[in-house]
Design a protein around this motif. Structure first.
Motif, short mmCIF file in Angstrom:
data_model
loop_
_atom_site.label_atom_id
_atom_site.label_comp_id
_atom_site.label_asym_id
_atom_site.label_seq_id
_atom_site.Cartn_x
_atom_site.Cartn_y
_atom_site.Cartn_z
N PRO A 9 -34.64 2.86 -18.28
CA PRO A 9 -34.37 4.12 -17.58
C PRO A 9 -32.87 4.42 -17.57
O PRO A 9 -32.04 3.51 -17.56
N GLY A 10 -32.54 5.70 -17.57
CA GLY A 10 -31.15 6.11 -17.51
C GLY A 10 -31.04 7.57 -17.11
O GLY A 10 -32.04 8.28 -17.03
N THR A 11 -29.82 8.03 -16.88
CA THR A 11 -29.61 9.38 -16.37
C THR A 11 -28.64 10.22 -17.19
O THR A 11 -28.56 11.43 -16.99
N ALA A 16 -34.21 8.35 -28.28
CA ALA A 16 -35.60 8.17 -28.70
C ALA A 16 -35.61 7.41 -30.02
O ALA A 16 -34.89 7.77 -30.95
N THR A 17 -36.45 6.38 -30.11
CA THR A 17 -36.48 5.54 -31.30
C THR A 17 -37.83 4.85 -31.40
O THR A 17 -38.71 5.05 -30.57
N VAL A 59 -35.33 14.44 -21.51
CA VAL A 59 -34.30 15.39 -21.94
C VAL A 59 -34.08 16.45 -20.87
O VAL A 59 -32.95 16.89 -20.65
N ARG A 60 -35.11 16.85 -20.19
CA ARG A 60 -34.95 17.83 -19.10
C ARG A 60 -34.09 17.28 -17.98
O ARG A 60 -33.43 18.03 -17.27
N ARG A 61 -34.07 15.95 -17.82
CA ARG A 61 -33.22 15.33 -16.80
C ARG A 61 -31.81 15.05 -17.31
O ARG A 61 -30.84 15.24 -16.57
N THR A 62 -31.68 14.59 -18.56
CA THR A 62 -30.37 14.16 -19.07
C THR A 62 -29.61 15.27 -19.78
O THR A 62 -28.38 15.26 -19.79
N LEU A 93 -31.12 21.51 -22.83
CA LEU A 93 -30.16 20.81 -23.69
C LEU A 93 -28.73 21.28 -23.42
O LEU A 93 -28.46 22.48 -23.39
N GLU A 94 -27.83 20.33 -23.24
CA GLU A 94 -26.42 20.63 -23.05
C GLU A 94 -25.63 20.42 -24.34
O GLU A 94 -24.43 20.69 -24.38
#
Length: 133
Positions: A9-11, A16-17, A59-62, A93-94
């Motif tokens: 987990p991360g923020t 993705a792999t 992706v919606r979170r990061t 997406l940023e």
């Protein structure tokens, strides 16, 4: 039926792999901690059918996605994943989705394999480029 799963987990950014690249990406996530980056690593586990749900949710979170694959970049699972995440999570997406892949050349002899495959430095470079966007 296997589904994608979050193996770390991360923020800060989503990675993705699948397959042997999971280990490389987990090493990159550990190394990125020194720079204050908290990477979420997702193991796709199966490519057909592709379980996109956990990737899109992450992706919606990061706001960032780096796709890592041993295969060449063009006409690959990496390009498909990048396109589909952009369709599903464009406004989250940023930065552009970045791909770290094998080169668009024939697979090399085993002596040259390490120069062909994505490694820790190439993954961390993509992370830095995405976060600098």
């Amino acid at each position: 039926l296997f589904t994608s799963r979050v193996v770390r987990p991360g923020t800060t950014l989503t990675v993705a792999t699948y397959g042997p690249m999971v280990k490389t990406c987990l090493s990159a996530a550990s190394a990125a901690e020194a720079d204050g980056h908290d990477l979420e690593v997702i193991d796709l586990r199966t490519l057909s059918p592709l379980d996109l749900g956990p990737v899109v949710e992450s992706v919606r979170r990061t706001g960032h996605l780096v796709v890592v694959s041993e295969a060449p970049s063009e006409s690959s699972i990496a390009s498909e994943l990048a396109a589909r995440v952009q369709q599903e999570a464009f406004y989250s997406l940023e930065a552009p989705v970045l791909r770290v892949t094998g080169f668009d050349t024939p697979y090399p002899p085993s002596k040259c394999e390490e120069d062909y495959l994505p490694d820790l430095d190439r993954v961390l470079d993509a992370v830095d480029r995405s976060l600098a966007w």
